[in-house]
Design a protein around this motif. Structure first.
Motif, short mmCIF file in Angstrom:
data_model
loop_
_atom_site.label_atom_id
_atom_site.label_comp_id
_atom_site.label_asym_id
_atom_site.label_seq_id
_atom_site.Cartn_x
_atom_site.Cartn_y
_atom_site.Cartn_z
N GLY A 108 0.82 -1.20 0.00
CA GLY A 108 0.00 0.00 0.00
C GLY A 108 0.85 1.25 0.00
N PHE A 109 0.39 2.29 -0.72
CA PHE A 109 1.16 3.52 -0.81
C PHE A 109 0.22 4.72 -0.92
N VAL A 110 0.74 5.88 -0.59
CA VAL A 110 -0.05 7.12 -0.69
C VAL A 110 -0.27 7.43 -2.17
N ALA A 111 -1.51 7.62 -2.52
CA ALA A 111 -1.85 7.91 -3.91
C ALA A 111 -1.10 9.15 -4.40
N GLY A 112 -0.50 9.02 -5.58
CA GLY A 112 0.23 10.14 -6.17
C GLY A 112 1.65 10.29 -5.70
N SER A 113 2.09 9.44 -4.80
CA SER A 113 3.46 9.57 -4.27
C SER A 113 4.49 9.08 -5.28
N VAL A 114 5.66 9.66 -5.22
CA VAL A 114 6.81 9.23 -6.00
C VAL A 114 7.56 8.19 -5.17
N HIS A 115 8.06 7.15 -5.83
CA HIS A 115 8.73 6.09 -5.09
C HIS A 115 10.19 5.97 -5.52
N ILE A 116 11.09 6.24 -4.58
CA ILE A 116 12.52 5.99 -4.78
C ILE A 116 13.04 5.42 -3.46
N PRO A 117 13.39 4.13 -3.40
CA PRO A 117 13.91 3.57 -2.15
C PRO A 117 15.10 4.36 -1.64
N VAL A 118 15.23 4.46 -0.33
CA VAL A 118 16.26 5.32 0.25
C VAL A 118 17.66 4.94 -0.21
N HIS A 146 8.65 10.26 3.35
CA HIS A 146 8.24 9.34 4.42
C HIS A 146 8.79 7.95 4.16
N CYS A 147 8.86 7.16 5.24
CA CYS A 147 9.18 5.74 5.14
C CYS A 147 8.10 4.99 5.93
N ALA A 148 8.49 4.00 6.72
CA ALA A 148 7.51 3.27 7.52
C ALA A 148 7.42 3.82 8.93
N GLY A 149 8.50 4.45 9.41
CA GLY A 149 8.49 4.91 10.79
C GLY A 149 9.21 6.20 11.06
N GLY A 150 10.09 6.63 10.16
CA GLY A 150 10.77 7.90 10.35
C GLY A 150 12.27 7.89 10.18
N MET A 151 12.93 6.76 10.48
CA MET A 151 14.38 6.72 10.44
C MET A 151 14.91 6.92 9.02
N ARG A 152 14.38 6.15 8.07
CA ARG A 152 14.86 6.27 6.69
C ARG A 152 14.42 7.58 6.06
N ALA A 153 13.26 8.09 6.47
CA ALA A 153 12.83 9.40 5.98
C ALA A 153 13.82 10.47 6.41
N SER A 204 4.41 6.96 11.84
CA SER A 204 4.20 5.59 11.39
C SER A 204 3.30 5.57 10.16
N PHE A 205 3.66 4.76 9.17
CA PHE A 205 2.84 4.69 7.95
C PHE A 205 1.43 4.21 8.26
N ASP A 206 1.25 3.51 9.36
CA ASP A 206 -0.09 3.07 9.76
C ASP A 206 -1.03 4.26 9.95
N ALA A 207 -0.46 5.44 10.23
CA ALA A 207 -1.28 6.62 10.47
C ALA A 207 -1.72 7.32 9.19
N ALA A 208 -1.18 6.90 8.05
CA ALA A 208 -1.46 7.61 6.80
C ALA A 208 -2.93 7.55 6.42
N GLU A 209 -3.51 6.36 6.43
CA GLU A 209 -4.91 6.23 6.06
C GLU A 209 -5.81 6.88 7.10
N GLN A 210 -5.46 6.73 8.38
CA GLN A 210 -6.25 7.35 9.43
C GLN A 210 -6.28 8.87 9.29
#
Length: 453
Positions: A384-394, A412-419, A439-445
């Protein structure tokens, strides 16, 4: 009575072991900084008589050769591993007496799959099989990945992993403790462990290698393989050549002028402080790799191999810990280092760099007008990903900065460190960036639309 002490190498997601009796012991898959293994032996009051490797490691520089040299122990290495140093070559069925008075012995069991020469070691007490050191073969709920040696061998090794797991399950009692080296965050594992201990019996119930037929297992294993850290390319050759003794003496001290000169020369200056402190103020052009995160894995993954690195730390203790972690993956000597904070590292008149931190709720309010950059791995984005987001692994971002669209970037990443790592790379390149520390879990919320591929 035997003992098994676990030596956690948390930064790399690995474990080493010291096992023995009243007088002598064996060290299994030791990390490069062998002092902690020696300290464990001192606490037990035992002599290390044997050092064993389950395989040539792809994710860290081994301390086995140095530990054997220091202790005078026999150094057991699988015979099929091509190495450039003297060792005791081990083949299937070989036995080594560890503590005769306690009836302790090790029996080698060929378990190819993670590597072609991989060998597990069964610990026997008066003939009873009490534990098995499985290295990168049978892990907790998983197996070691088979794609780190040679792409043309990957499927063959995956099938060998299945066979090796079944051999261990067939030959060992259900109560035998399974003691793997990988699987606690290491990218050498095909998936990550849940729980901290297991047995042959438990693995028979839950491990895919033991609950699926070989074709299904291989198909699922190969489909689920994740990215390989770039520095892995250098680990097995270093281990085959025979690693040099590690040098953990303090690096040269850099003042503000030298820090600026090293940045101007294109060298990497790495700030080890927390992502919160870095965002609030840092030396412009420096990169943020938190000492408390997976420092060794991600810095070794991203940095061009062999490029000089200067470390900036809050304290001498933080610097020493980081230097030890980096030595484990072959970043042996920082070019220089400094402790303190930005006020100590900036020349007179220089202003610190900074950038804001945000949350997914904050992003939801601005998502239509900013660039959303997802730096997670492919396997994470597939969930799952944020609609419209660009994806480039860190781990690809430093080579692909030009692909990030114009505008303010919320990363963003999954929790903040890689971001935080990614935000520091973008900030150093002069981009307007916000690090999503959430946390990425908070994105949809938060109201963001989540898509799946």
């Amino acid at each position: 009575m035997f003992f098994v002490d676990t030596i956690e190498v948390a930064g790399l997601g690995n474990r080493s072991y010291l096992a023995g009796g009243e007088r002598t012991a064996v060290a299994v898959d030791p990390p490069r900084d062998v002092e902690q293994v020696i300290a464990a032996a001192v606490r037990r009051g035992v002599r290390i008589s044997h050092v064993v490797e389950t395989h040539l490691h792809n994710d860290y520089v081994s301390g086995g050769l140095e530990l054997a040299r220091i202790t005078g122990a026999d150094y057991l290495v699988p015979a099929g591993a091509r190495v450039s140093f003297a060792r005791v070559p081990v083949t299937d069925g070989d036995r080594a007496e560890i503590d005769a008075a306690e009836g302790l012995a090790l029996r080698a069991v060929a378990t190819p799959g993670h590597t072609p020469h991989h060998t597990a070691y069964v610990l026997e007490e008066h003939g009873a099989q009490v534990a098995v050191f499985t290295g990168g073969s049978l892990l907790i709920g998983s197996v070691g990945r088979p794609d780190l040696v040679e792409p043309r061998l990957t499927e063959r090794l995956a099938r060998a992993q299945h066979a090796s797991a079944h051999r261990l399950a067939a030959e060992l009692p259900d109560e035998t403790a399974v003691l793997p080296t990988h699987g606690f965050g290491s990218f050498c594992s095909s998936s990550q462990a849940e729980g901290s201990d297991t047995t042959i019996g438990k693995e028979k119930e839950s491990n895919a290698a033991l609950t699926r037929d070989v074709d299904t297992f291989v198909a699922e294993l190969l489909a689920g393989l994740d990215d390989v850290p770039a520095y892995y390319t250098h680990m097995a050759p270093a281990n085959a050549a025979g690693p040099a003794p590690v040098d953990l003496t303090p690096p040269a001290v850099a003042d503000a002028g030298e820090i600026a000169e090293r940045l101007a020369a294109g060298e990497w200056v790495v700030d080890l402080r927390s992502r919160v402190a870095f965002a609030e103020g840092h030396v412009a052009g420096s990169f943020n790799f938190e000492a408390e995160g997976q420092l060794a894995t991600y810095l070794a993954w991203l940095i061009p191999w062999g490029k000089p690195v200067t470390l900036l730390a809050e304290s001498a203790d933080q610097l020493r810990t980081a230097q030890r972690e980096l030595a484990r993956v072959g970043i042996d000597r920082p070019a220089a280092a400094a402790t303190g904070g930005p006020s100590d590292w900036l020349r007179a008149g220089e202003t610190p760099g900074s950038f804001p931190r945000g949350t997914f709720a904050g992003l939801a309010a601005r998502s239509a007008e900013v660039v959303v950059l997802d730096v997670r791995r492919d396997s994470e984005r597939a969930g799952g990903f944020v609609a419209g987001s660009v994806h480039i692994p860190v781990h690809e971002l430093h080579r692909r900065l030009a692909e990030v669209p114009d505008g303010q970037v919320w990363v963003h990443c999954a929790g903040g460190m890689r971001a935080a790592i990614a935000a520091s790379l973008l900030d150093a390149a002069g981009r307007d960036v916000v690090a999503v520390d959430d946390s990425f879990d908070a994105a949809e919320q938060a109201g963001l639309t989540i898509r799946v591929p």
